[in-house]
Write an enzyme that holds these catalytic residues in place. Structure first.
Site, PDB file in Angstrom:
ATOM      1  N   THR A   1     -89.485 -26.052  33.217  1.00 58.76           N
ATOM      2  CA  THR A   1     -89.656 -27.579  33.084  1.00 58.76           C
ATOM      3  C   THR A   1     -89.020 -28.193  34.517  1.00 58.76           C
ATOM      4  O   THR A   1     -88.157 -27.488  35.119  1.00 58.76           O
ATOM      5  CB  THR A   1     -88.770 -28.180  31.721  1.00 58.76           C
ATOM      6  OG1 THR A   1     -89.526 -27.889  30.560  1.00 58.76           O
ATOM      7  CG2 THR A   1     -88.793 -29.971  31.992  1.00 58.76           C
TER       8      THR A   1
ATOM      9  N   GLY B   1     -84.495 -26.722  28.713  1.00 59.17           N
ATOM     10  CA  GLY B   1     -83.911 -25.625  27.686  1.00 59.17           C
ATOM     11  C   GLY B   1     -84.789 -25.894  26.618  1.00 59.17           C
ATOM     12  O   GLY B   1     -85.897 -26.170  26.395  1.00 59.17           O
TER      13      GLY B   1
ATOM     14  N   ASP C   1     -88.107 -31.438  23.618  1.00 59.61           N
ATOM     15  CA  ASP C   1     -87.523 -32.665  24.144  1.00 59.61           C
ATOM     16  C   ASP C   1     -87.643 -33.360  25.468  1.00 59.61           C
ATOM     17  O   ASP C   1     -87.375 -34.440  25.412  1.00 59.61           O
ATOM     18  CB  ASP C   1     -86.072 -32.167  24.444  1.00 59.61           C
ATOM     19  CG  ASP C   1     -85.995 -30.849  25.619  1.00 59.61           C
ATOM     20  OD1 ASP C   1     -86.916 -30.127  25.623  1.00 59.61           O
ATOM     21  OD2 ASP C   1     -85.156 -31.357  26.545  1.00 59.61           O
TER      22      ASP C   1
ATOM     23  N   ARG D   1     -96.449 -28.612  18.193  1.00 59.18           N
ATOM     24  CA  ARG D   1     -94.872 -28.774  18.758  1.00 59.18           C
ATOM     25  C   ARG D   1     -94.644 -29.543  19.786  1.00 59.18           C
ATOM     26  O   ARG D   1     -95.275 -29.803  20.821  1.00 59.18           O
ATOM     27  CB  ARG D   1     -94.434 -27.415  18.833  1.00 59.18           C
ATOM     28  CG  ARG D   1     -93.099 -27.455  19.224  1.00 59.18           C
ATOM     29  CD  ARG D   1     -92.815 -27.065  20.436  1.00 59.18           C
ATOM     30  NE  ARG D   1     -91.344 -26.936  21.010  1.00 59.18           N
ATOM     31  CZ  ARG D   1     -90.908 -27.030  21.984  1.00 59.18           C
ATOM     32  NH1 ARG D   1     -91.555 -27.318  23.241  1.00 59.18           N
ATOM     33  NH2 ARG D   1     -89.627 -26.575  22.610  1.00 59.18           N
TER      34      ARG D   1
ATOM     35  N   GLY E   1     -85.789 -27.097  23.595  1.00 58.65           N
ATOM     36  CA  GLY E   1     -86.119 -28.247  23.110  1.00 58.65           C
ATOM     37  C   GLY E   1     -85.471 -28.646  21.829  1.00 58.65           C
ATOM     38  O   GLY E   1     -84.822 -29.736  21.687  1.00 58.65           O
TER      39      GLY E   1
HETATM   40  N1  ASP Z   1     -87.493 -28.172  27.153  1.00 59.08           N
HETATM   41  C1  ASP Z   1     -88.671 -27.829  27.385  1.00 59.08           C
HETATM   42  C2  ASP Z   1     -89.109 -27.721  25.855  1.00 59.08           C
HETATM   43  O1  ASP Z   1     -88.512 -27.242  24.851  1.00 59.08           O
HETATM   44  C3  ASP Z   1     -89.051 -26.303  27.823  1.00 59.08           C
HETATM   45  C4  ASP Z   1     -88.101 -26.246  29.187  1.00 59.08           C
HETATM   46  O2  ASP Z   1     -87.145 -26.800  29.407  1.00 59.08           O
HETATM   47  O3  ASP Z   1     -88.785 -25.621  30.093  1.00 59.08           O
HETATM   48  O4  ASP Z   1     -90.392 -27.898  25.542  1.00 59.08           O
END
Ligand code: ASP
Length: 347
Positions: A197, A249, A228, A225, A251
């Site tokens: 992300t 992270g 976050d 789904r 999420g």
């Molecule tokens: N936070 C993102 C999610 O859970 C994933 C990421 O941080 O790469 O969709």
């Protein structure tokens, strides 16, 4: 007097990771960016790949810096940095986003302005070249905060946002990750040694702050789904009274902790106390300790990842509980860092 009290309080309070706190009290602007956190192993990365990531992060940092140094707004700076990261296929946002279980690419983004706490977010968009620009349009040109799927695409078309065909977003590496996840019955965490992300937070020369986050989510996500990243308060938050945060992270855990809002609330209560009229600046070490404490809560629940934040006092910080985080920060005081692993590689 306030400074003495603050210094005494700060000395009594526990804090961790002071090595990454950056105390630039003269900063008139500051910015931090990220391209995801996760289990990053220096030995598993070729020098070429590492150089490519570092160059990409520096380009995004430079895009944000240019806006801020010329007197532009924090909002324009975070957009400039995130648009650039969305366009680079190394990261899991825009071009280079991960695949869902059904082999589609569904992107999420959110953005927030600390001046008035206006916010915009989109989830499950499939054709928007830069989802962060759509999130911003939701903020500025719709009566809503959060749009999903087809409705969001329809709004984008009414607003004249640039679209791209599925091939534009697709990358071989992400497809391989999905194939491996299915073949070996792995979780998204096992197959993706990192989260990719992207996000940016900034403070401009007016002292205004903003935050932006964009993602493809997690490999193999199912059943619509949502993580976050597009959830205001979890993956993104900005409030001029406290801070701007962008997260990356696992999420599900970031939503449960309400990470971005939780960090901002703790900082706001220290900056303002019970009385919103008086302001007590929060030091870099203290802001770091607050971010670390919230990330420790994520860890306690079983999640991992990281955050970037800026405070209205000009601090630009990172906090992560993984072995690495693609990240960078810069201030008007001359700080310019790009880093990947947990320690010892800050440039
Ligand atoms: N936070 C993102 C999610 O859970 C994933 C990421 O941080 O790469 O969709």
């Amino acid at each position: 007097m306030k400074t003495i009290i603050l210094a005494a309080l700060t000395a009594l309070l526990p804090f961790s990771s002071p090595a990454v706190a950056q105390d630039d009290e003269t900063a008139t602007w500051s910015i931090a960016i990220h391209g995801g956190a996760g289990t990053l192993d220096p030995d598993a990365m070729t020098p070429e790949r590492r150089a490519a990531y570092e160059a990409a992060l520096q380009r995004a940092l430079d895009a944000g810096k240019a806006v801020l140094a010329s007197g532009g707004s924090a909002m324009d700076a975070v957009k400039a940095a995130v648009v650039l990261l969305e366009d680079i296929p190394l990261f899991n946002a825009g071009r280079g986003s991960v695949y869902t279980w059904d082999e589609t690419i569904e992107m999420d983004a959110s953005i927030m302005d600390g001046r008035d706490r206006s916010a915009g977010a989109v989830t499950g968009v499939t054709t928007i070249k830069n989802p962060i620009l759509l999130a911003d349009k939701v903020r500025t040109d719709s009566p809503h905060v959060f749009l999903m799927g087809q409705g969001a695409e329809q709004f984008a078309s009414e607003q004249g946002l640039e679209t791209a065909p599925p091939d534009y977003f697709a990358t071989e590496g992400r497809r391989e990750s999905l194939n491996r996840l299915k073949a070996e019955q792995m979780s998204a965490i096992e197959v993706d040694y990192k989260f990719g992300t992207v996000g940016a937070v900034a403070m401009d020369q007016n002292g205004d702050i903003a935050a932006a986050t964009s993602t493809g989510g997690m490999t193999g996500k199912r059943w619509g789904r949502i993580g976050d990243s597009p959830v205001i308060g979890a993956g993104t938050y900005a409030d001029n009274r406290s801070c701007a945060v962008s997260a990356t992270g696992w999420g599900e855990y970031f939503i449960r902790v309400g990470v971005a809002h939780e960090i901002c609330t703790r900082i706001r209560l220290e900056r303002h106390g019970a009385d919103d009229a008086s302001v007590r600046p929060v030091s870099a070490d203290r802001a770091q300790a607050i971010a670390d404490a919230v990330m420790a809560e994520v860890k306690e629940l079983g999640g991992d990842g990281g955050v970037i934040l800026v405070t209205p006092d000009g601090q630009a910080l990172y906090s992560f509980n993984t072995t690495g985080m693609y990240r960078g920060r810069a201030t008007s005081g001359g700080v310019n860092e790009v880093a990947i692993f947990a320690e010892g590689d800050v440039q």
